[in-house]
Structure formats: C-alpha cells, structure tokens
Motif scaffolding. Structure first.
Motif, short mmCIF file in Angstrom:
data_model
loop_
_atom_site.label_atom_id
_atom_site.label_comp_id
_atom_site.label_asym_id
_atom_site.label_seq_id
_atom_site.Cartn_x
_atom_site.Cartn_y
_atom_site.Cartn_z
N GLU A 181 -35.09 -30.02 33.50
CA GLU A 181 -35.77 -28.76 33.23
C GLU A 181 -36.72 -28.35 34.36
O GLU A 181 -36.73 -27.20 34.78
N GLU A 182 -37.51 -29.31 34.85
CA GLU A 182 -38.49 -28.97 35.89
C GLU A 182 -37.83 -28.50 37.18
O GLU A 182 -38.32 -27.58 37.85
N GLN A 218 -38.03 -24.63 38.78
CA GLN A 218 -38.39 -24.35 40.18
C GLN A 218 -37.36 -23.45 40.85
O GLN A 218 -37.71 -22.51 41.55
N LEU A 219 -36.08 -23.73 40.63
CA LEU A 219 -35.04 -22.91 41.23
C LEU A 219 -35.07 -21.47 40.73
O LEU A 219 -34.77 -20.55 41.47
N LEU A 220 -35.45 -21.30 39.50
CA LEU A 220 -35.44 -19.96 38.90
C LEU A 220 -36.74 -19.20 39.13
O LEU A 220 -36.77 -17.98 38.98
N ASN A 221 -37.80 -19.86 39.55
CA ASN A 221 -39.10 -19.21 39.72
C ASN A 221 -39.57 -19.06 41.15
O ASN A 221 -40.68 -18.64 41.38
N LYS A 270 -27.19 -28.47 26.04
CA LYS A 270 -28.66 -28.45 26.09
C LYS A 270 -29.14 -27.50 27.20
O LYS A 270 -30.07 -26.71 26.99
N ALA A 271 -28.50 -27.56 28.35
CA ALA A 271 -28.88 -26.70 29.47
C ALA A 271 -28.62 -25.23 29.15
O ALA A 271 -29.45 -24.37 29.45
#
Length: 118
Positions: free
Chosen positions: A109-110, A114-117, A15-16
C-alpha cells in the motif's frame, strides 16, 4: 491512465483492486493470463521501476517450480529473461501497477500510495 495488471483468482490482486477502488484511483484493468505483458513492456516497466529484474518473476507460481527457474533465470541476459517472461503471464509477478511516476509489482500500500501521489 494508470494500468492495473492482475490475475482474477489471486487474493493479493483482489485486495489491491479493492484498495484502488476505495481510494478512487482511475485505472484500466488488464488480465495477466489472457493479455500477458510483452517483452517490450516488461523491459520498459523494469527500467521505470528501478527494481531488480527478479521482482518481475512470480516465484510462488507452479510454473516457476515445475520449470526449475530458480536455477535458470539468473544465467539469462536481460533480453532472454524478459523474452521468456513474456511467453506466459503466469510467470510474471502480479499485481502490477503502472503509473506516470513509476511501476510496482506486488501490492504494498505505501509504495502504491507514493506512485499515485507524486
């Protein structure tokens, strides 16, 4: 480059991975069973994550139950704890996302967003 550590047979990892692909995230995949994290990596990721060390343990795994780790792990020093986890990738919670901004275990997901943005 973002590092995505997974176990191919894990539904959460699948899923990830799908979420990363759908969101056009560049990442390098690494199979946790074949290339288990080293003690040094685990220590670094733990520091970078800001999470309690217990969040790096696969508490749902067969090894965790078979080895009665619920009672053994809390008594270990950090050094012993991460050295032990490094002995077998199946002891480590997955998936793991390692970015320049932080580290997360499991797939929420949230948190990954955050880690990616940042």
């Amino acid at each position: 480059m973002n590092l995505f550590i997974l176990y191919d047979k894990c539904s959460t990892c699948k899923k990830a991975k799908k979420w990363l692909e759908e969101n056009n995230v560049d990442f390098e995949s690494r199979p946790i069973k074949e290339q288990n994290p080293t003690k040094e990596e685990l220590i670094e990721w733990h520091k970078k994550s800001g999470m309690p060390r217990q969040k790096f343990v696969n508490t749902c795994g067969q090894l965790y139950r078979d080895m009665n780790l619920k009672d053994k792990l809390p008594a270990m020093s950090d050094d012993e704890f991460f050295e032990f986890l490094a002995t077998d990738g199946m002891l480590v919670k997955r998936p793991i996302l390692v970015t320049d901004n932080g580290v997360a275990t499991g797939f929420k997901e949230e948190i990954w967003q955050q880690l990616l943005n940042k």
